[in-house]
Enzyme design. Sequence first.
Site, short mmCIF file in Angstrom:
data_model
loop_
_atom_site.label_atom_id
_atom_site.label_comp_id
_atom_site.label_asym_id
_atom_site.label_seq_id
_atom_site.Cartn_x
_atom_site.Cartn_y
_atom_site.Cartn_z
N LYS A 269 -73.07 39.02 -14.85
CA LYS A 269 -73.00 39.77 -13.61
C LYS A 269 -72.72 41.24 -13.96
O LYS A 269 -71.69 41.56 -14.55
CB LYS A 269 -71.90 39.23 -12.71
CG LYS A 269 -71.79 39.94 -11.38
CD LYS A 269 -70.88 39.18 -10.43
CE LYS A 269 -71.49 37.85 -10.10
NZ LYS A 269 -70.71 37.12 -9.08
N GLY B 150 -76.74 41.15 -5.32
CA GLY B 150 -75.92 41.18 -4.11
C GLY B 150 -75.12 42.46 -4.05
O GLY B 150 -75.31 43.38 -4.86
N GLY B 151 -74.19 42.49 -3.11
CA GLY B 151 -73.40 43.72 -2.92
C GLY B 151 -72.52 44.05 -4.09
O GLY B 151 -72.13 45.19 -4.27
N MET B 152 -72.19 43.03 -4.90
CA MET B 152 -71.32 43.28 -6.05
C MET B 152 -72.11 43.43 -7.34
O MET B 152 -71.54 43.39 -8.42
CB MET B 152 -70.30 42.15 -6.18
CG MET B 152 -68.99 42.44 -5.49
SD MET B 152 -68.29 44.00 -6.06
CE MET B 152 -68.12 43.64 -7.78
N GLY B 153 -73.42 43.57 -7.26
CA GLY B 153 -74.19 43.81 -8.47
C GLY B 153 -75.29 42.78 -8.67
O GLY B 153 -75.56 41.94 -7.82
N VAL C 282 -77.23 39.77 -11.08
CA VAL C 282 -76.88 38.65 -11.94
C VAL C 282 -78.08 38.29 -12.80
O VAL C 282 -79.20 38.17 -12.30
CB VAL C 282 -76.44 37.44 -11.10
CG1 VAL C 282 -75.96 36.31 -12.01
CG2 VAL C 282 -75.35 37.82 -10.12
N ASP D 142 -64.00 33.55 -0.56
CA ASP D 142 -65.39 33.61 -0.11
C ASP D 142 -66.08 32.27 -0.40
O ASP D 142 -67.16 32.22 -0.96
CB ASP D 142 -66.13 34.75 -0.78
CG ASP D 142 -67.51 34.99 -0.14
OD1 ASP D 142 -67.66 34.71 1.07
OD2 ASP D 142 -68.43 35.43 -0.85
#
Length: 842
Positions: free
Chosen positions: A41, A21-24, A26, A134
Amino acid sequence: MTIAADTKLGRYEIRSQLGKGGMGEVYLAEDTRLHRKVALKVLPAEVAANQERMRRFNQEARAAAALNHPNIAHIYEVGEADGTHFIAMEYIDGGTLSEKIYRDKAPLQKLLKYLAQVAEGLAKAHAAGVVHRDLKPDNIMITRDGYAKILDFGLVKLIEQQESFGSGTDGSSEVATAIFPQHSTPGLVLGTLGYMSPEQAQGRTTEIDHRSDIFSFGCILYEAAVGQRAFAGKDALDSLHKIVHGPTPQISGGPASAPDELQRIVRRCLAKDPEKRYHSIKDVAIELEELRNTLKGTAEPVYYSQQSLSGMTASISGAAARLDSARQPAASTRSAGPPRTTSSAEYIAGEIKRHKISAAIVALLVVAATTVGLGYYLHAKNSKVAIDSIAVLPFTNTTGDKEMEYLSDGISESLINSLSQLPGLKVIARTSSFKYKGKEVDPLEVANALGVTGILTGRVTRRGDNLLISVELVNARDRTQVWGEQYNRKSADLLAVQSEISREIAEKLRLRLSPGEQSQLAKRETVNPQAYELMLKGLFYRRMGGTENSMKAVEYYNQAIAVDPTYALAYAELSATYRDLAAGSVLDPKEFTPRAEGAARKALELDENLADAHYALALSKRDAWEWTAAEREYRRAIELNPNLAAAHLRYAFYLNLVGQQQQAIAEIERARELDPISPAVSANVGYVLYFARQYDRAIEALQKALELDRDFPPTHNVLGFTYAAKGMYAKAIAAYQEAVNLGNKSPSLQIHLGAAYAHAGDREKAWAILEQLRTSEKYVSPGELAILHDALGEREQAFASLEKAYAAHDPSLQYLGVEPAFDSLRSDPRFADLVRRVGLPQ
């Protein structure tokens, strides 16, 4: 870049990719030290390269890691290996709530059960000042055995004032919040389209608090009932417009079993104005459970604890400024959900500025007892201030017979243990409460010192076989009596009286006991009265401290067990006492470590829900170097009794030993919150910081501990350790000598004193101590003795002593990985091999 299978990041070995995803990205990984699966993550390089963002992120991740709740996926560690930054968290084997809604078509009653659990987890986070920001069905996992777990609390927003997170130039505190927008663009409001609150969608960052989570929860609740999103638009802008300006959607076209009451709950969650939403997510949990009971066609009582007054305060005092934070992708397998036109939205709101939170927020909570929903709030009769925390002060022994002190003290301690298990009630540990023994006190002053709103006091009179117990609960804020009662009973009814007191307090505070909690209270009444009194005597002597008193406690515990072989708590206390005596080199660990574990296992065999037994077993497992089992038992003890300060304290040490220093600091702070004026806990705050190698902070904490009690030897011990680690040997020697003067003549302290003499150049005194220890009849830890050999330049003797310690399974080897006194040996391959054999991280 995708990381290949079998790649190692520190102690984690990659198995497969779970998602990105946008944050890395997994990954499923194996913790090679603790032999468990984790979700790893990996943060994008551009995020990790920004030092300010990483600093803020680490602060928020620490807050999230401190959350301990069965409905929140636990964060184990925020780490770095070879320049790659990652978050290790609990791996959840199951599916998402989205899959339950769309793929499995789960019935509404089951979905409501999951969402009630989600609300409980959110209530825990909100009470700790943490907002998710979120929340969505893809961030909620359902385990294979049917429990909901909330993911992605790693990039949350702290809503409470935290002085330790920094201060402004004018002296006011500021909350440092992590900013992790996608694509490294500062000033973005992140959230998933269709679940954002109106204030998020409009970029009103100062208004985003726990009520934004309530709005998102309402969106999920609607989706569970209807099978489609609440604010689905033809494109992103249309969806955002509906969130901000559109009408609240009606539940229609969903399952026929969806009642009108569900529409009312959804409507209130989805109010555009945050002030018109529920004041706390706990209210939603209560109403959902009532609704579930209605759907089942029963009138079951609601068994939910009340922990939401902090949320109520936050909503009433909403003038506090809020800082923005960002979301984090889920840390587990994601399966395809419903068709989507877009999965997330980024709403540009400009540069986010840091806002200052006012130094004080004053809120008046008025609880309407006639309103059914508000009836679940903890409140005191005729009181304006809710009671959600209690200190049980030591009961007064009015007999004038000092031999009866064990009885008045024991009743007080037993009530602390019983009340600790009531849902939603913070109970101060015995150590802090008993500081007020024999003193005339002002309830308000005690409440301020201990951080509570209620004070429970009592008097005990014994005449022959009759007991007269008077109890009074006082609202400390206005010094008014909330409840009082007198009990005239036979001595044999003592346990029943204490259970009765606990139940009446629960009733007065509007606490609802689950069947399991009622069962735990009832179990105490079945203990043999004679065994119970022997147990109280054991507790009395153990709490007095010192080797002789601890050995007396062992005698009384064994007598209690002889009278009542089914007394689980007596076995648990015996186990913990054996363990501490062995760890302190008073008893031979080779003999008494197995005895300690055996007693703990017997306690669990008799009562698997006894928190004290899980705590005792955790101590034994730690001493046995069974690290995974130890962590499991610590966490179970805390889950069963979140008020068990000793479990938080020892769990902090465990986290130290396995290299999770920031989590250890968070856990010891929780112990201090529950036991705020305990010299032992305060000293151990310094100890945890010492192991984390934050020496200056450790010294500061230890100096504050001395302000509580200058005559507590362990504080001086740890102060000596810390000065020695900084190379300040003269100060270390002075601290050790003060501990000796106060009565600590243990071999352990002599070893460290001798090492300090050697490093300071006074080798003659160091040799004298070594010779004395060699001829001592007391048990001398060979693991610790290696420290003195090394200080004297006897490297080979030091390693010989360490090998002797390994053969004896000496408890001191637990500290190999973190004890600074071993630093000079770390470069030797033999030391690394020993650490590996003990099972500690390198």
